[in-house]
Design an enzyme around this catalytic site. Sequence first.
Site, PDB file in Angstrom:
ATOM      1  N   ASN A  14     -35.253 -11.171  25.608  1.00 33.06           N
ATOM      2  CA  ASN A  14     -36.455 -10.763  26.353  1.00 33.06           C
ATOM      3  C   ASN A  14     -36.887 -11.847  27.339  1.00 33.06           C
ATOM      4  O   ASN A  14     -37.323 -11.545  28.450  1.00 33.06           O
ATOM      5  CB  ASN A  14     -37.593 -10.410  25.390  1.00 33.06           C
ATOM      6  CG  ASN A  14     -37.472  -8.990  24.876  1.00 33.06           C
ATOM      7  OD1 ASN A  14     -37.674  -8.040  25.634  1.00 33.06           O
ATOM      8  ND2 ASN A  14     -37.126  -8.824  23.600  1.00 33.06           N
ATOM      9  N   ILE A  91     -45.778 -16.724  12.195  1.00 32.37           N
ATOM     10  CA  ILE A  91     -47.129 -16.177  12.349  1.00 32.37           C
ATOM     11  C   ILE A  91     -48.056 -17.283  12.850  1.00 32.37           C
ATOM     12  O   ILE A  91     -48.104 -18.373  12.270  1.00 32.37           O
ATOM     13  CB  ILE A  91     -47.623 -15.598  11.000  1.00 32.37           C
ATOM     14  CG1 ILE A  91     -46.758 -14.390  10.638  1.00 32.37           C
ATOM     15  CG2 ILE A  91     -49.097 -15.211  11.094  1.00 32.37           C
ATOM     16  CD1 ILE A  91     -47.010 -13.835   9.251  1.00 32.37           C
ATOM     17  N   ASN A 106     -47.724 -10.169  22.992  1.00 32.21           N
ATOM     18  CA  ASN A 106     -46.557 -10.074  22.100  1.00 32.21           C
ATOM     19  C   ASN A 106     -45.782  -8.788  22.370  1.00 32.21           C
ATOM     20  O   ASN A 106     -46.364  -7.779  22.760  1.00 32.21           O
ATOM     21  CB  ASN A 106     -47.027 -10.075  20.637  1.00 32.21           C
ATOM     22  CG  ASN A 106     -45.871 -10.060  19.656  1.00 32.21           C
ATOM     23  OD1 ASN A 106     -44.869 -10.755  19.837  1.00 32.21           O
ATOM     24  ND2 ASN A 106     -45.984  -9.252  18.612  1.00 32.21           N
ATOM     25  N   HIS A 108     -43.349  -6.133  20.317  1.00 30.35           N
ATOM     26  CA  HIS A 108     -43.008  -5.807  18.930  1.00 30.35           C
ATOM     27  C   HIS A 108     -42.155  -4.540  18.911  1.00 30.35           C
ATOM     28  O   HIS A 108     -42.489  -3.545  19.578  1.00 30.35           O
ATOM     29  CB  HIS A 108     -44.283  -5.597  18.111  1.00 30.35           C
ATOM     30  CG  HIS A 108     -44.006  -5.271  16.678  1.00 30.35           C
ATOM     31  ND1 HIS A 108     -43.676  -6.241  15.747  1.00 30.35           N
ATOM     32  CD2 HIS A 108     -43.966  -4.080  16.023  1.00 30.35           C
ATOM     33  CE1 HIS A 108     -43.453  -5.650  14.576  1.00 30.35           C
ATOM     34  NE2 HIS A 108     -43.632  -4.343  14.722  1.00 30.35           N
ATOM     35  N   SER A 135     -43.815  -1.882  21.535  1.00 30.09           N
ATOM     36  CA  SER A 135     -45.213  -2.076  21.936  1.00 30.09           C
ATOM     37  C   SER A 135     -45.378  -3.462  22.542  1.00 30.09           C
ATOM     38  O   SER A 135     -44.816  -4.433  22.035  1.00 30.09           O
ATOM     39  CB  SER A 135     -46.145  -1.986  20.716  1.00 30.09           C
ATOM     40  OG  SER A 135     -45.996  -0.746  20.055  1.00 30.09           O
ATOM     41  N   ASP A 144     -49.692  -8.294  14.321  1.00 30.70           N
ATOM     42  CA  ASP A 144     -49.246  -7.083  15.020  1.00 30.70           C
ATOM     43  C   ASP A 144     -50.390  -6.103  15.284  1.00 30.70           C
ATOM     44  O   ASP A 144     -50.198  -4.885  15.286  1.00 30.70           O
ATOM     45  CB  ASP A 144     -48.101  -6.399  14.250  1.00 30.70           C
ATOM     46  CG  ASP A 144     -46.841  -7.272  14.216  1.00 30.70           C
ATOM     47  OD1 ASP A 144     -46.665  -8.073  15.156  1.00 30.70           O
ATOM     48  OD2 ASP A 144     -46.067  -7.158  13.266  1.00 30.70           O
TER      49      ASP A 144
END
Length: 191
Positions: A14, A91, A106, A108, A135, A144
């Site tokens: 990404n 996290i 973020n 996900h 997402s 998340d």
Amino acid sequence: MIRFAVLISGRGSNMTYLADAIKDYNIAAQITVVISNRYCAGITLAQDRGLPTKVINRKNFNTQAEHEAAIAAAIHYHRSKYVFLAGYMAILSGDFVNQFAGQIINIHPSLLPAFKGLNTHQRAIDENAATHGVSVHMVTAALDEGPMIAQASLPLMASDTADSLAARVLQLEHQIYPFVLLGLAKKILSL
Ligand code: GAR
């Protein structure tokens, strides 16, 4: 000019799509630094593209707070307005997230709020989900969660395995993250 840091932990695909989109589509944005919490393939890919990189290994710090302080220092040092998490698999604490409130994004691999956490593709198959996808959302202290920015979906196929589904979702990821960046750069999107 959108200046943003990218946090990764692994493959870094990404991150490469963000970097390449900036060049290919002339997006008014710059990756200030690629930060990883361990040495990984994505760091090499970032170096190949001439991007500043920093490996900030959790093992070298006594506490999560000290580790995150080093990450925050690197983000500030490189004068980054935003932080894009791109496969960052640790996290972040509430303190860290609050320090960058409204600035962390973020990606996900599920249609949140479905399938938070790990193994999203296998879980979508196991639950016979009709659709699955990706997402992009703002990061808040809860895992998340946080306001949704963009989602893209695809239908599950009877022949799908976790690997085939992951590959198809990844294609969507590679389109949607640059799309969000473009929206920010063009000021169509504000956070
Ligand atoms: C991507 O599928 C991303 O959505 C996922 O990790 C992968 C990283 O791939 N992120 C999460 O699961 C975060 N909860 P990449 O390193 O090739 O970009």
